[in-house]
Write an enzyme that holds these catalytic residues in place. Structure first.
Site, mmCIF file in Angstrom:
data_model
loop_
_atom_site.group_PDB
_atom_site.id
_atom_site.type_symbol
_atom_site.label_atom_id
_atom_site.label_comp_id
_atom_site.label_asym_id
_atom_site.label_seq_id
_atom_site.Cartn_x
_atom_site.Cartn_y
_atom_site.Cartn_z
ATOM 1 C CD GLU A 267 -2.717 -1.168 -0.165
ATOM 2 O OE1 GLU A 267 -3.297 -0.158 -0.603
ATOM 3 O OE2 GLU A 267 -2.697 -2.252 -0.776
ATOM 4 C CD1 TRP A 270 -1.149 -0.530 -4.067
ATOM 5 C CD2 TRP A 270 -1.611 0.720 -5.869
ATOM 6 N NE1 TRP A 270 -1.671 -1.350 -5.042
ATOM 7 C CE2 TRP A 270 -1.965 -0.602 -6.154
ATOM 8 C CE3 TRP A 270 -1.803 1.686 -6.854
ATOM 9 C CZ2 TRP A 270 -2.502 -0.996 -7.380
ATOM 10 C CZ3 TRP A 270 -2.346 1.297 -8.089
ATOM 11 C CH2 TRP A 270 -2.690 -0.018 -8.334
ATOM 12 C CD1 TRP A 299 -17.972 12.334 -17.742
ATOM 13 C CD2 TRP A 299 -18.572 10.643 -16.429
ATOM 14 N NE1 TRP A 299 -16.832 11.613 -17.441
ATOM 15 C CE2 TRP A 299 -17.171 10.570 -16.633
ATOM 16 C CE3 TRP A 299 -19.174 9.661 -15.635
ATOM 17 C CZ2 TRP A 299 -16.377 9.569 -16.075
ATOM 18 C CZ3 TRP A 299 -18.376 8.674 -15.077
ATOM 19 C CH2 TRP A 299 -17.007 8.627 -15.297
ATOM 20 C CG ASN A 334 -8.467 1.636 0.296
ATOM 21 O OD1 ASN A 334 -8.382 2.593 -0.472
ATOM 22 N ND2 ASN A 334 -8.250 0.381 -0.098
ATOM 23 C CD1 TRP A 352 -13.256 10.419 -14.045
ATOM 24 C CD2 TRP A 352 -12.036 11.584 -12.595
ATOM 25 N NE1 TRP A 352 -12.235 11.023 -14.742
ATOM 26 C CE2 TRP A 352 -11.470 11.739 -13.880
ATOM 27 C CE3 TRP A 352 -11.429 12.216 -11.526
ATOM 28 C CZ2 TRP A 352 -10.324 12.514 -14.125
ATOM 29 C CZ3 TRP A 352 -10.289 12.986 -11.753
ATOM 30 C CH2 TRP A 352 -9.753 13.139 -13.042
ATOM 31 C CD1 TRP A 375 -11.610 10.465 -5.911
ATOM 32 C CD2 TRP A 375 -13.455 9.743 -6.959
ATOM 33 N NE1 TRP A 375 -12.658 10.548 -5.029
ATOM 34 C CE2 TRP A 375 -13.803 10.108 -5.649
ATOM 35 C CE3 TRP A 375 -14.454 9.244 -7.799
ATOM 36 C CZ2 TRP A 375 -15.105 9.997 -5.161
ATOM 37 C CZ3 TRP A 375 -15.759 9.128 -7.318
ATOM 38 C CH2 TRP A 375 -16.065 9.505 -6.012
#
Ligand SMILES: Cc1cc2nc3c(=O)[nH]c(=O)nc-3n(C[C@H](O)[C@H](O)[C@H](O)COP(=O)(O)OP(=O)(O)OC[C@H]3O[C@@H](n4cnc5c(N)ncnc54)[C@H](O)[C@@H]3O)c2cc1C
Length: 450
Positions: A267, A270, A299, A334, A352, A375
């Site tokens: 993580e 990341w 969208w 998360n 988003w 996102w």
């Protein structure tokens, strides 16, 4: 005289710019409050409160080692070069030392400071490995996380990850200043704002939770994760301190195993991945899709559906409880960030970027690189994102990760009497899952490769 310019590195320990300046000494510390800029960046009132508290704590730590702290308010980043230059002249400073940041506006602010003629020297105190240093054999940024991670780990294994210690004392103890930020704030005192608290948090997590992190991290009712994100976002603790601490206790944590320590390392990598991507693709910080095919997504952006999502009134118990967690506490687990982001983009077909802004406006750990990365991952437009046809079923996510409805009941007591079977079911939902899924598959098919 050297100036140390603090930004998102509100700590004394493992602060390369501060350590270097103290070696060269003498040192004055500076911080700029930039209200208009922060508003433009959607910094959450809870994060502003956390910054204020952290600055006051930093002021005490600096005073203990005899460093004067100057905190000035200027509206925007564009006003910083002149204000910094004036301070340099006032204290007779020949250099300004700071730790680099990854965001596009912050990077261009630093370039403008240098163009103004200020001798700004930048150090790496945010990432463990410099963005641009983990590259494919062709010298490009990885487009997939796993090979990035393998390369990152290989380089990190060769590095000395010992954090910098306490900087040299500059003079006798002086009096700390009191800092107040004249902006809208929301109480952040659930998170103790100090370096010591961040280190305590880390220690308790490593003692009590990290060994079962891989098993517990997806269950929002458990305290299975470190909850260090507010501290990492504002630099009260560094990623290097975290990595070093885990390696001290678990020397095999870099071995990619299916266990808690290695999963936690994953993580943190990341975090680095999204930071490297942000530096190498600065347009991301201006709302661009990483995958340009994302520009073709139609969208729907229905404002009523957006309001329902923001207020936690979608009718899906897990989504609504998660949004309440965000609104009430300024933090969200998360797994729930993934569920809510997927729901907004795929079920409600809302851009988003709307969700990214709403999260930023409420999160105590709001961080452009991780938020944007998260996102765009959920919207399938990002780097190594969720494939477009993967659409979280909010009912199954709830059954799997909150099996007894324990988390849902915290934020919606009215549902707490329901059975383990009933609690996950939608109640007057704004969209019906099966239909929403089919529509999303159609709309998102523009992301199909080839
Ligand atoms: C839509 C979405 C938005 C997000 N927005 C933010 C944000 O604004 N700020 C933020 O710090 N994180 C963000 N994340 C990442 C992640 O959700 C949080 O970092 C994590 O929940 C923080 O909890 P923790 O400190 O207990 O994490 P732990 O699980 O203990 O992980 C340790 C640290 O690793 C980093 N980390 C963990 N997961 C990720 C991840 N997926 N991406 C990047 N870094 C990660 C964080 O710095 C975290 O503190 C977002 C994720 C998604 C899906």
């Amino acid at each position: 005289m050297q100036i140390v310019w603090f930004r998102k590195d509100l700590r004394i320990l493992d602060n390369p710019a501060l350590t270097q300046a103290c070696h060269e000494g003498p040192v004055t510390a500076v911080y700029f409050i930039t209200p208009e800029q922060w508003q433009q960046h959607d910094v959450a009132p809870i994060q502003i409160d956390f910054i204020e508290k952290s600055l006051n704590q930093l002021s005490k730590s600096l005073a203990d080692i005899g460093i004067t702290f100057i905190v000035e308010t200027v509206p925007k980043f564009a006003d910083v070069p002149e204000a910094l230059d004036a301070i340099c002249r006032r204290v007779n400073a020949t250099a300004v030392l700071a730790n680099s940041e990854v965001e596009v506006d912050e990077i261009s602010r630093d370039i403008k400071v240098q163009q103004y003629g200020i001798n700004l020297r930048l150090y790496q105190g945010d990432c463990i490995i410099n963005p641009g240093q983990v590259l494919t054999q062709q010298g490009t940024m990885f487009k997939v996380f796993t090979p990035f991670k393998i390369n990152w780990l290989k380089q990190a294994m060769e590095m000395d990850l010992t954090p910098y210690g306490s900087p040299d004392k500059q003079s006798d103890k002086i009096s700390p200043i009191n800092i107040q930020i004249a902006m809208d704030k929301k109480d952040s005192s659930a998170w103790e704002a100090s370096e010591a608290a961040a280190l305590d948090h880390l220690s308790v997590f490593l003692d009590e939770s990290v060994e079962s992190y891989h098993l517990d991290r997806d269950f929002p009712a458990k305290s299975g994760t470190s909850m260090l994100s507010p501290y990492l976002a504002l630099g009260l603790i560094s990623a290097k301190q975290c990595m070093n601490a885990i390696l001290q206790r678990f020397p095999d944590a870099f071995n990619n195993a299916q266990n808690g320590p290695a999963t936690w390392v994953n993580e943190l990598v990341w975090r680095e991945f999204y930071r490297h991507i942000m530096v190498l693709n600065p347009d991301l910080g201006k709302g661009h899709n990483y995958n340009e095919l994302g520009n073709r997504i139609q969208w729907q952006n229905n404002p009523n559906l957006f309001t329902a999502w923001c207020e936690g009134k979608t009718g899906y118990p897990l989504v609504d409880a998660a949004m309440q967690q965000l609104i009430q506490t300024g933090w969200m687990h998360n797994r729930l960030r993934m569920v809510c982001a997927s729901f907004l983009t795929k079920h409600l077909l809302i851009d988003w970027r709307w969700g990214e802004v709403f999260f930023k406006q409420h999160l105590i750990d709001g961080d452009l690189a991780s938020n944007n990365g998260g996102w765009q991952w959920a919207a399938s437009t990002g780097c190594d994102a969720q494939p477009y046809f993967r659409i979280f079923n909010p009912i199954i996510q709830s059954q799997k990760f909150d099996p007894n409805g324990q988390f849902i009941s915290i934020y919606n007591q009215a549902l707490s009497h329901l059975s383990d079977k009933q609690i996950h079911l939608p109640n007057n939902p704004v969209v019906e899952h099966k239909l929403a899924r089919l529509t999303a598959l159609d709309i998102f098919s523009v992301l199909k490769k080839g």
